[in-house]
Design an enzyme around this catalytic site. Structure first.
Site, PDB file in Angstrom:
ATOM      1  N   SER A 150       0.808  -1.116  -0.170  1.00  0.00           N
ATOM      2  CA  SER A 150       0.106   0.076   0.156  1.00  0.00           C
ATOM      3  C   SER A 150       1.032   1.216  -0.046  1.00  0.00           C
ATOM      4  CB  SER A 150      -0.934   0.038   1.223  1.00  0.00           C
ATOM      5  OG  SER A 150      -1.767   1.320   1.354  1.00  0.00           O
ATOM      6  N   TYR A 163      -2.058  -0.254  10.397  1.00  0.00           N
ATOM      7  CA  TYR A 163      -2.151  -0.796   9.163  1.00  0.00           C
ATOM      8  C   TYR A 163      -0.904  -0.276   8.248  1.00  0.00           C
ATOM      9  CZ  TYR A 163      -3.746  -1.186   4.275  1.00  0.00           C
ATOM     10  OH  TYR A 163      -3.844  -1.493   2.973  1.00  0.00           O
TER      11      TYR A 163
END
Length: 270
Positions: A150, A163
């Site tokens: 990501s 995250y």
């Protein structure tokens, strides 16, 4: 001798295993692989949904496609899955590690039980799946491993601490793995998308407002999937999307104070 990953430019009849294939990017990548004639192995926890995805893959590819329920946070399930696929379906030539989840929450309020599960799924599950699969790829000296990371692993923003930490870990692991597996004919690609219009945000954003706030910036999962599959058979090391976020990442590295400002203001829509 032709490098192993270059042998995968033609995916017809090749076995491709995708985790997190029941929805979102994993589902779309499965369809793109099917369009290339691959034998698609769909993996996730929701078997009913996986069977639907596998059925669509069969119609697209005119090849067999499979659905296996697996929880990537449980290592022995991963090992059994890989051995079963290798023994009954065929050699795994492409591995796409897409399984993962996130939660937008302030670090001081974060439920540590969820934090531990996030690391087990996003990081350890990916590492276990990669190792068990790559051991077989190494024997054949060919393969392609695609790890869905990501942009959050390159430039963290508020309410993404845990995250982002998992995705930073995926990037670090993948960067070292790439160097180790290159002599064995195995390519390692990291995919670093910004926000993508998927069910990911059903869990990550309890307010349900985040996708609305970034509607002009959110990526189409079908377009991302096409770009991902296009890299198979090449030595490409990273796929960063969208382009302006990659530019922001470079600014973040060169000018960290400016990077902090951008991450905490313009790119902070949570």
């Amino acid at each position: 001798m032709t490098k192993g990953y270059q042998q995968l430019k033609n995916l017809t009849g090749k076995v491709a295993l995708i985790t997190g294939a029941s929805s979102g990017m994993g589902e779309q990548i499965a369809y793109e692989l099917a369009k290339k004639g691959a034998i698609v192995v769909c993996c996730a926890r929701r078997l009913d949904r996986l069977e639907e995805v596998a059925a669509i893959c069969r119609k697209i590819s005119h090849q067999e496609a499979y659905a296996f329920a697996v929880d990537v946070s449980v290592p022995n399930q991963i090992e059994k899955l890989v051995e079963k696929v290798e023994a009954t379906i065929g050699p795994i030539d492409v591995l796409v590690n897409d399984a993962g989840f996130g939660l937008m929450e302030k670090a001081l309020d974060f439920d540590m039980t969820i934090a531990e599960r996030m690391f087990r799924v996003n990081v350890l599950g990916l590492i276990y799946m990669t190792k068990y699969t790559a051991l077989h790829m190494a024997e054949r000296k060919r393969g392609a491993i695609i790890n869905i990371a990501s942009m959050a692993g390159k430039m963290a923003t508020p309410k993404s601490s845990v995250y982002s930490a998992t995705k930073f870990a995926v990037l670090g692991y993948s960067n070292a793995l790439r160097l180790e597996l290159k002599p064995l004919g195995i390519s390692v690609l990291t995919v670093n998308p910004g926000p993508v219009r998927t069910d990911f945000f059903n869990i990550a954003d309890e307010s349900g407002k985040y996708l609305e706030s970034i509607s002009n910036m959110a990526l189409n999962p079908e377009i991302v999937a096409k770009k991902v599959v296009k890299t198979i058979g090449t030595a490409k090391r990273e796929l960063n999307l969208p382009g302006y976020m990659e530019v922001a990442h470079h600014l973040y590295q060169m000018c960290p104070y400016l990077g902090d400002y951008l991450a905490g203001s313009i790119f902070n829509k949570k």
